[in-house]
Design an enzyme around this catalytic site. Structure first.
Site, PDB file in Angstrom:
ATOM      1  N   LYS A  10      -3.976   5.033  -6.854  1.00 36.42           N
ATOM      2  CA  LYS A  10      -2.863   5.975  -6.743  1.00 36.42           C
ATOM      3  C   LYS A  10      -2.003   6.012  -7.997  1.00 36.42           C
ATOM      4  O   LYS A  10      -1.320   7.007  -8.257  1.00 36.42           O
ATOM      5  CB  LYS A  10      -1.979   5.617  -5.548  1.00 36.42           C
ATOM      6  N   HIS A  46       2.740  -6.800  -0.429  1.00 38.52           N
ATOM      7  CA  HIS A  46       3.115  -6.114  -1.667  1.00 38.52           C
ATOM      8  C   HIS A  46       4.605  -6.318  -1.869  1.00 38.52           C
ATOM      9  O   HIS A  46       5.414  -5.922  -1.024  1.00 38.52           O
ATOM     10  CB  HIS A  46       2.788  -4.625  -1.579  1.00 38.52           C
ATOM     11  N   GLU A  75      -3.571  -6.083  -6.381  1.00 35.81           N
ATOM     12  CA  GLU A  75      -3.662  -4.629  -6.468  1.00 35.81           C
ATOM     13  C   GLU A  75      -2.806  -4.083  -7.609  1.00 35.81           C
ATOM     14  O   GLU A  75      -1.898  -3.266  -7.395  1.00 35.81           O
ATOM     15  CB  GLU A  75      -3.230  -3.991  -5.143  1.00 35.81           C
ATOM     16  N   ARG A 116       0.361  -0.288 -12.209  1.00 35.58           N
ATOM     17  CA  ARG A 116       1.172  -0.128 -13.414  1.00 35.58           C
ATOM     18  C   ARG A 116       0.708  -1.056 -14.541  1.00 35.58           C
ATOM     19  O   ARG A 116       0.729  -0.686 -15.711  1.00 35.58           O
ATOM     20  CB  ARG A 116       2.637  -0.435 -13.064  1.00 35.58           C
TER      21      ARG A 116
END
Length: 416
Positions: free
Chosen positions: A70, A198, A277, A280
């Protein structure tokens, strides 16, 4: 896996980025008949991906990165990461399809959206993407009906105090809720293989991972108590990605390594695999966007300072690649492509659309003229992926290059 570098790629070699951009812009404007002479474009450093991957492996050798699609779905970026051997964090049927169609095996894909559309669960089952996250009872019943052999991960709340977006408001469960969900999963005969979390985007607090890992360890123990033998721990994303954030990344990595060694030793939890994950971390510093100044005004609207003040209108904006200004708390810094005077003025940069809110930033800048170019670094994360063509303006096209000092490594990666 083949990867063709764009014919107009920029050979950086020993030149500075600005010198390289000036050289590319000169060639671009000299091309007869081109309709995109003024259009914005991305310069994508694919060799930087290799450096980032190597730094990750060195800093956290026990944690396998599963890139968050994403963040940036650029095909060259995905192909390079796939060739390096990363896994992929997907949130939808489309993202799974893109990655699997590159030849990535389903074992290297995690369907990490805790709340899933039924047809997407069915697609995951058809393509063999077994690893999936959940955080509520409804997901367990959907999975039991449509993909009973899935390998599930319990998603827990773990927001860092300084994160952007607070994912825990939307996803994740508390420790008590997690235990109840594990009881339900056990009663349904579902295969829960581990825990995920997360901490949120732009995390600057290494201890946030330590707190989340302690909760995960407690749920690992509870899972064992009711008959599960967990084999996977997904520590999510939140890793910094700006060019100057290397020290922060290593601080985070150090905190994670120490906590994993303490709470998830092979003796305490044998056979557990660790994944993350990052989005960025890989995408941000690989992309520089280059825009053209299409109009200019002298004005008194811009506050502060003495002397003339200017408003510039560029052919990018918050409805395109600069959507990160609104959605990601980004503060893009304009960098002149041409050599400029040292005298600066209070300036405001506006985006290309007719929307009054399409403002990029205020900055102290030298005086520019219409037709001059500006570049903005660290523009690869959550920019392209959310860009639109509002008002009919095209998205910025990518132009790929590989620096001389990384070209051999790049070729080796793609020849494997």
């Amino acid at each position: 896996m083949e990867l063709t570098i764009h014919q107009t790629s920029i050979p950086v070699d020993s030149l500075s980025q600005q010198e390289s951009l000036r050289e590319h812009i000169t060639k671009r404007t000299a091309s007869a008949g081109r309709e995109d002479v003024e259009d914005p474009f991305y310069v994508v450093d694919l060799g930087r991906l290799i450096e980032l991957y190597q730094d990750w492996v060195t800093a956290m050798p026990s944690v396998t990165p599963f890139y968050a699609v994403k963040c940036n779905e650029d095909p060259a970026l995905l192909k390079t990461l796939a060739a390096l051997g990363t896994g992929f964090d997907c949130a939808s049927k489309h993202e799974m399809s893109v990655v699997l169609d590159l030849g990535v095996p389903p074992e290297r894909v995690v369907y990490a959206n805790p709340c899933k559309q039924t047809s997407h669960i069915q697609y995951a089952a058809q393509r063999g993407v077994k690893m999936m996250s959940f955080d509520n009872t409804a997901e367990l019943h959907k999975t039991h009906k449509h993909f009973p052999t899935a390998e599930l991960m319990l998603r827990i709340k773990a927001d860092a105090p300084d994160c952007v977006g607070k994912p825990g408001f939307k996803f994740g469960c508390t420790t008590a809720e997690g235990k109840q969900l594990l009881d339900t999963a056990k009663a349904l005969g579902l295969n829960v293989i581990g825990v995920s979390f997360h901490v949120g985007s732009r995390c600057q607090t290494p201890s946030a991972y330590e707190v989340a890992l302690k909760v995960a360890a407690e749920l690992f123990d509870y899972g064992a108590k009711i008959g599960y033998q967990f084999s996977l721990l997904d520590i999510g994303g939140g890793f910094p990605g700006q060019a100057g954030s290397r020290d922060m990344f290593h601080s985070v990595a150090s905190a994670i390594n120490q906590t994993l060694a303490s709470l998830f030793s092979p003796e305490a939890h044998p056979g557990v695999r660790f994944i993350a994950e990052p989005g960025r971390y890989f995408a941000c510093s690989t992309h520089t966007i280059v825009v053209n100044i299409i109009s200019k005004r002298s004005c008194d609207i811009v506050e502060g300072g003495e002397g003339p003040k200017f408003m510039y209108y560029i052919n990018g904006g918050i409805y395109g690649s600069f959507n990160c200004v609104l959605n990601d708390r980004a503060a893009p810094v304009p960098i002149p492509v041409k050599e400029v005077d040292a005298i600066v003025h209070q300036s405001r940069l506006w985006g290309v659309t007719c929307a009054g809110r399409d403002k990029i930033c205020d900055a102290l800048l030298p005086e520019f003229e219409v037709g001059d170019w500006l570049c903005f670094e660290d523009m690869g994360a959550y920019t392209i992926s959310s860009a639109t063509c509002f008002n009919g303006f095209p998205k910025a096209a990518p132009y790929y290059y590989v620096r001389e000092n990384t070209i051999d490594q790049f070729k080796q990666v793609h020849e494997q």
